[in-house]
Write an enzyme that holds these catalytic residues in place. Structure first.
Site, PDB file in Angstrom:
ATOM      1  N   LYS A 119     -40.914 -18.284  32.467  1.00  0.00           N
ATOM      2  CA  LYS A 119     -42.066 -18.902  31.814  1.00  0.00           C
ATOM      3  C   LYS A 119     -41.683 -19.668  30.551  1.00  0.00           C
ATOM      4  O   LYS A 119     -42.302 -20.677  30.210  1.00  0.00           O
ATOM      5  CB  LYS A 119     -43.121 -17.834  31.513  1.00  0.00           C
ATOM      6  CG  LYS A 119     -43.743 -17.229  32.772  1.00  0.00           C
ATOM      7  CD  LYS A 119     -44.764 -16.173  32.435  1.00  0.00           C
ATOM      8  CE  LYS A 119     -45.404 -15.604  33.699  1.00  0.00           C
ATOM      9  NZ  LYS A 119     -44.443 -14.924  34.574  1.00  0.00           N
ATOM     10  N   HIS A 238     -55.081  -8.773  37.705  1.00  0.00           N
ATOM     11  CA  HIS A 238     -54.411 -10.062  37.543  1.00  0.00           C
ATOM     12  C   HIS A 238     -53.977 -10.679  38.879  1.00  0.00           C
ATOM     13  O   HIS A 238     -53.160 -11.598  38.896  1.00  0.00           O
ATOM     14  CB  HIS A 238     -53.178  -9.938  36.624  1.00  0.00           C
ATOM     15  CG  HIS A 238     -53.503  -9.456  35.245  1.00  0.00           C
ATOM     16  ND1 HIS A 238     -54.120 -10.258  34.302  1.00  0.00           N
ATOM     17  CD2 HIS A 238     -53.325  -8.245  34.655  1.00  0.00           C
ATOM     18  CE1 HIS A 238     -54.285  -9.565  33.188  1.00  0.00           C
ATOM     19  NE2 HIS A 238     -53.815  -8.349  33.366  1.00  0.00           N
ATOM     20  N   ARG A 295     -43.595 -22.416  45.635  1.00  0.00           N
ATOM     21  CA  ARG A 295     -43.701 -21.970  47.026  1.00  0.00           C
ATOM     22  C   ARG A 295     -45.098 -22.273  47.530  1.00  0.00           C
ATOM     23  O   ARG A 295     -45.952 -22.777  46.803  1.00  0.00           O
ATOM     24  CB  ARG A 295     -43.469 -20.464  47.104  1.00  0.00           C
ATOM     25  CG  ARG A 295     -44.386 -19.686  46.158  1.00  0.00           C
ATOM     26  CD  ARG A 295     -44.331 -18.202  46.359  1.00  0.00           C
ATOM     27  NE  ARG A 295     -44.959 -17.458  45.285  1.00  0.00           N
ATOM     28  CZ  ARG A 295     -46.274 -17.262  45.145  1.00  0.00           C
ATOM     29  NH1 ARG A 295     -47.112 -17.799  46.037  1.00  0.00           N
ATOM     30  NH2 ARG A 295     -46.763 -16.560  44.151  1.00  0.00           N
TER      31      ARG A 295
END
Length: 497
Positions: A119, A238, A295
């Site tokens: 990230k 989440h 993906r």
């Protein structure tokens, strides 16, 4: 240079393996299934032209065995591998190993996976391309004192988030300075245990955002397009449960703006093949880059339904070295599509896995209904893997019609033997906040308790709500206001399970 793919090994299992194989076969390409001992009788393993057992049930001994998978490719003269999602799909080492072995990877470059898989490196890469970023830091940190100063400068609440991985692991929301040190240490420890990387970063916490993501795809000739956005704000732990395309709150101008931002993210890492750029959007419709998934996504069917594009076949074209079969100006939004993930989980017990035998399994049918599933009646849901049974999708000429068709499909879907998320999804679809389109990622936290699934529905009221939704003209009424009460009604569970 183009290279025709004649045989694809699908390095995955369940519904996504079956879905990929169907697209490959329709393109005249032979397929190979690799499966664990637990999946010997699974539909995907039986559907493939060739099949090889690669190990015991645990994924670490089967679906994650890179060397074994490559060995199968060489033994069976496989041209290419499609990784699906999960398992090895975002593993840069896997993509690199395939390149070294001369096997075509139906996905992006290993370098792009590596960049976007972290990230912090992802934020650093996209920053120079003008992509909006949540206020915060763009480098990893382990010094608590320095991190606390950054949090103070940003202003609480802040999010301490693992640099690697996902699924909510290594993530802590901190509301005040007193709690910061303890929460950061917990986040670092969890990140290290889960991903082998304890690096974290600190950013402003957007308290009630929408989760908006954009489907992109590019080829190896520099062509890059977006296929509009999906709203994936209904989540538990989440993880997404209900997804739809397009977003119910964006207009054309806003749609193009976030789409262009997604393309800039892809440009930042010279991306090709299919990918998804995820954003969070605040109440003012300001959006910020969250991450890129390198993906195919679980929710890709809703994009296919509104664009008419088979994303898997397009992925194969890109891997063969062919240009995209369409341009940005060729794409338009046609109708509305909603997907629910049907998990073998008990929503009354904090969505705990419900492993067992599918004693009764009857698929729903109907106009605009699509079901991507991976099991048949009489089969066992293995304890070793993600407990998703299927993706149930409904498409209509507008959002209201899609909701009506999906509710009817849920009522027609018969699953006995395991608990499922179908009752929860029905609750979501008929809730006034969802119907309005103004729901956020706080939906489950705000509205769902196990008790809402306890009361049996009134069939007459169900029919009334379905009728209202089905014939409401979305273009004339942005917020649905049924003539019968919704969230306070007795309609809070499925008629059958």
């Amino acid at each position: 240079m183009t290279q025709k793919i004649k045989k694809i090994l699908v390095a995955n299992r369940g519904e996504i393996a079956l879905r990929i194989m169907r697209s490959a076969k329709s393109a005249g390409i032979n397929t190979v299934a690799v499966y664990s001992e637990a999946d010997e009788q699974a539909p995907f393993a039986r559907f493939a032209d060739e099949r090889v057992c690669i190990g015991p049930p645990p994924s670490s001994e089967s679906y994650l065995q890179i060397d074994k998978i490559i060995e199968v490719c060489k033994d069976l003269n496989v041209d290419a591998i499609h990784p699906g999602y999960g398992f090895l799909s975002e593993n840069a080492a896997f993509a690199g190993a395939l390149e070294e072995a001369g096997i075509n990877f139906i996905g992006p470059s290993a370098a792009a996976i590596q960049t976007m898989g972290d990230k912090i490196s992802a934020k650093q890469a996209v920053g120079s391309f003008g992509v909006p970023l949540v206020p915060g830091m763009d480098k990893p940190i382990e010094d608590v004192a320095e991190a606390r100063k950054i949090a103070t400068d940003i202003g609480y609440p802040v999010l301490v988030k693992a640099s690697a991985g996902g699924g909510g692991k290594g993530m802590r929301i901190v509301h005040n300075d007193e709690d910061f040190e303890g929460e950061m240490e917990r986040a670092m420890s969890e990140a290290l245990n889960a991903f082998g990387n304890g690096a974290v970063f600190v950013e402003k916490f957007i308290s009630a955002p929408k989760h908006i993501e954009v489907q992109i795809i590019g080829d190896k000739h520099g062509n890059l397009v977006h296929l509009f956005e999906r709203d994936c704000s209904v989540q538990r732990r989440h993880q997404k449960v209900v997804e739809e395309a397009p977003s119910p709150i964006l207009n054309h101008e806003e749609r193009m703006k976030i789409g262009e931002a997604a393309l800039n993210v892809a440009r930042a890492c010279d991306y090709y093949n299919a990918g998804t750029v995820e954003f969070i959007m605040d109440s003012d419709k300001e959006f910020y880059f969250l991450e890129m998934n390198t993906r195919l996504q679980v929710e890709h069917p809703v994009t296919e339904q509104i664009t008419g594009v088979d994303l898997v076949q397009e992925q194969i074209r890109v891997a063969e070295g062919l240009p995209l079969s369409f341009k940005q100006e060729d794409l338009e939004v046609n109708g509305h599509s909603i997907e629910i993930r049907v998990y073998a989980e008990d929503p009354k017990n904090n969505f705990a896995p419900s492993i067992g035998n599918l004693e009764v399994y009857r698929r729903p049918e109907g106009e605009g209904v699509r079901l991507d599933d991976g099991y048949e009646q009489g089969q066992e849901i293995p304890i070793y893997y993600d407990p998703m049974i299927a993706k149930l999708v409904a498409t209509g000429k507008n959002r209201n019609e899609a909701i009506a068709r999906l509710l009817q499909a849920i009522r027609d879907y018969r699953i006995i033997g395991v608990k499922t998320t179908l009752p929860f999804c029905e609750f979501v679809l008929q809730h006034e906040d969802f119907l309005s389109g103004n729901f956020t990622t706080k939906f489950v936290e705000q509205y769902f308790t196990p008790e809402v699934l306890e009361t049996d529905p009134d069939p007459a009221q169900i029919e009334a709500v379905l009728s209202v939704i089905a014939f409401m003209d979305q273009s004339n009424q942005q917020k649905l206001t049924p003539t019968v009460p919704v969230s306070s009604s007795n309609w809070k569970t499925r008629l059958r399970n």
